[in-house]
Design a protein around this motif. Structure first.
Motif, PDB file in Angstrom:
ATOM      1  N   VAL A  91      34.110  53.045  35.829  1.00  0.00           N
ATOM      2  CA  VAL A  91      33.310  51.890  34.762  1.00  0.00           C
ATOM      3  C   VAL A  91      34.919  50.450  35.297  1.00  0.00           C
ATOM      4  N   ALA A  92      34.790  49.987  36.358  1.00  0.00           N
ATOM      5  CA  ALA A  92      35.507  48.838  36.614  1.00  0.00           C
ATOM      6  C   ALA A  92      35.372  47.735  35.840  1.00  0.00           C
ATOM      7  N   CYS A  93      36.602  46.222  35.793  1.00  0.00           N
ATOM      8  CA  CYS A  93      36.093  44.614  36.192  1.00  0.00           C
ATOM      9  C   CYS A  93      35.458  43.651  36.930  1.00  0.00           C
ATOM     10  N   GLY A  94      35.202  44.444  37.943  1.00  0.00           N
ATOM     11  CA  GLY A  94      35.189  43.524  39.024  1.00  0.00           C
ATOM     12  C   GLY A  94      35.965  42.409  39.226  1.00  0.00           C
ATOM     13  N   GLU A  95      37.039  41.730  38.824  1.00  0.00           N
ATOM     14  CA  GLU A  95      37.593  40.533  38.459  1.00  0.00           C
ATOM     15  C   GLU A  95      39.364  40.404  39.017  1.00  0.00           C
ATOM     16  N   CYS A  99      39.509  44.980  42.881  1.00  0.00           N
ATOM     17  CA  CYS A  99      38.246  44.868  42.407  1.00  0.00           C
ATOM     18  C   CYS A  99      37.933  44.414  43.864  1.00  0.00           C
ATOM     19  N   LYS A 100      38.472  43.301  44.124  1.00  0.00           N
ATOM     20  CA  LYS A 100      38.621  42.050  44.822  1.00  0.00           C
ATOM     21  C   LYS A 100      38.599  43.008  46.298  1.00  0.00           C
ATOM     22  N   ILE A 101      39.570  43.069  46.406  1.00  0.00           N
ATOM     23  CA  ILE A 101      40.082  44.108  47.823  1.00  0.00           C
ATOM     24  C   ILE A 101      38.635  45.116  47.775  1.00  0.00           C
ATOM     25  N   GLY A 102      38.196  45.475  47.669  1.00  0.00           N
ATOM     26  CA  GLY A 102      36.983  47.107  47.046  1.00  0.00           C
ATOM     27  C   GLY A 102      37.315  48.152  47.443  1.00  0.00           C
ATOM     28  N   VAL A 106      40.311  52.547  41.745  1.00  0.00           N
ATOM     29  CA  VAL A 106      41.807  52.132  40.795  1.00  0.00           C
ATOM     30  C   VAL A 106      41.298  50.795  40.410  1.00  0.00           C
ATOM     31  N   CYS A 107      41.064  50.701  40.209  1.00  0.00           N
ATOM     32  CA  CYS A 107      40.536  49.363  39.438  1.00  0.00           C
ATOM     33  C   CYS A 107      42.232  48.890  38.631  1.00  0.00           C
ATOM     34  N   GLU A 108      42.560  47.707  38.183  1.00  0.00           N
ATOM     35  CA  GLU A 108      43.600  47.903  37.064  1.00  0.00           C
ATOM     36  C   GLU A 108      43.363  48.716  36.129  1.00  0.00           C
ATOM     37  N   HIS A 109      41.586  48.716  35.137  1.00  0.00           N
ATOM     38  CA  HIS A 109      41.624  48.660  34.330  1.00  0.00           C
ATOM     39  C   HIS A 109      40.629  49.869  34.292  1.00  0.00           C
TER      40      HIS A 109
END
Length: 349
Positions: A91-95, A99-102, A106-109
């Motif tokens: 589950v990732a934030c997408g923002e 997330c923006k580099i694919g 390892v999303c920040e959240h």
């Protein structure tokens, strides 16, 4: 009111089976999944034993999830009722930057099902449609539950930049090691060496295409690697054993070739004994790998093409109605139990 059952690890070494109201696909983009199969991952084992630093309690385990779509929200277009699906665990934030580099894994959240948010050891649960991937109904449920661990194989070999010319060493020939082996072979790698202390795991690795196997309980790993590689060392190594000191062991003289890559896959919290000289003298890459990103669709495609040998990856199939057997096998490890899969309908056994 319709009810369903769920399994909760309330704290390390303790679990409960609860009956709760059946959830609904109440949101516009919700998908209600009727669970059919769920693999038991090493992380589920560590969560139950209190050994996973990413786990919180109480928690419903399970991230290797496969099921059938029971209902969908009003704006869902990706799946429909009756589809067979496997579910992403991330589950990732997408923002965020990651997330923006694919690198949404390892999303920040980032939150992972079964450890920081609830997973699939329950008869029904709701997920957003972007976590659902359709899989052919021709794939048995017991195999569909293996898509997620094979997605890890795709991800970590991508992180390791594996190419056919590599000589690969896999430390640990358990489930993930066997999957990395098969993924390397699917990518055309000509020489894969597997090492372990369990002879049955090494014999299984041979059936999956290992070119060499080494029992490190009886043989010196560096000497055998030197012999196999003509003194050059391996160009890529994977630590899928993940015990204290396992990562350091791969930096011993004679194992890694200059300019080689070492990929780590574990959450062992014990400090390692790796110095800058061990990295820099040979200009080695030490690469972390966690879960997977954008690997479900290509992995499902390979499953549908029967590109992998799934026989023996999972060794024990346990009905959800006898979930206590899973925890009993965790508490009392048996070397013959390579991997368990929970099946929710006994006719799928």
């Amino acid at each position: 009111m319709l009810m369903s059952k769920e399994v909760i690890v309330t704290e390390p070494h303790k679990f409960e089976v609860r009956e709760v109201p059946r959830p609904e696909a109440a949101g516009d983009y919700d998908v209600l999944v009727k669970m059919k199969a769920c693999g038991v991952c090493g992380s589920d084992v560590h969560n139950y034993l209190g050994e996973n630093p990413c786990a919180s309690y109480p928690r419903i385990p399970g991230h290797e999830n496969a099921g059938v779509v029971e209902a969908v929200g009003s704006k869902v277009t990706r799946v429909k009722q009756g589809d067979h699906v496997v579910l992403d665990l991330v589950v990732a934030c997408g923002e965020c930057y990651q997330c923006k580099i694919g690198r949404y894994n390892v999303c920040e959240h980032v939150r992972a099902r079964g450890s920081s948010i609830d997973g699939g050891w329950r008869e029904y649960f709701v997920v957003p449609e972007n976590q659902c991937y359709v899989i052919s109904p021709e794939i048995p449920w017991k195999d569909a539950a293996l898509v997620e661990p094979f997605a890890i194989g795709g991800h970590c070999t991508g992180r390791g930049r594996v190419v056919p010319e590599d000589t690969v060493l896999i430390l640990g020939a358990g489930t993930i090691g066997a999957i990395i082996l098969q993924t390397c072979k699917a990518k055309g790698v000509k020489t894969v060496i597997c090492c372990d202390i369990n002879d049955s795991s090494l014999e299984r690795a041979k059936t999956y295409g290992a070119d060499y196997v080494i029992n490190t309980k009886n043989e010196d790993l560096a000497l055998r690697v030197q012999d196999i590689t003509g003194g050059h060392g391996v160009t890529c190594a994977f630590d899928s054993a993940c015990f204290p000191g396992s990562l350091t062991s791969l930096f011993a003289p004679g194992i890694m070739a200059n300019a080689g890559r070492v990929v780590s896959l574990g959450f062992c919290t014990a400090p390692e004994q790796i110095s800058s000289a061990m990295l820099d003298q040979r200009e080695l890459d030490l690469i972390g790998s966690r879960m997977s990103a954008y690997q479900f669709e290509p992995t499902i495609e390979r499953f549908e093409q029967h590109a992998f040998n799934l026989e023996g990856i999972a060794t024990h199939f346990i009905p959800f109605s006898r979930i206590g057997e899973v925890f009993d096998k965790i508490e009392h490890p048996d070397p013959s139990v390579k991997k368990m899969v929970i099946l929710f309908d006994e006719e799928d056994m």
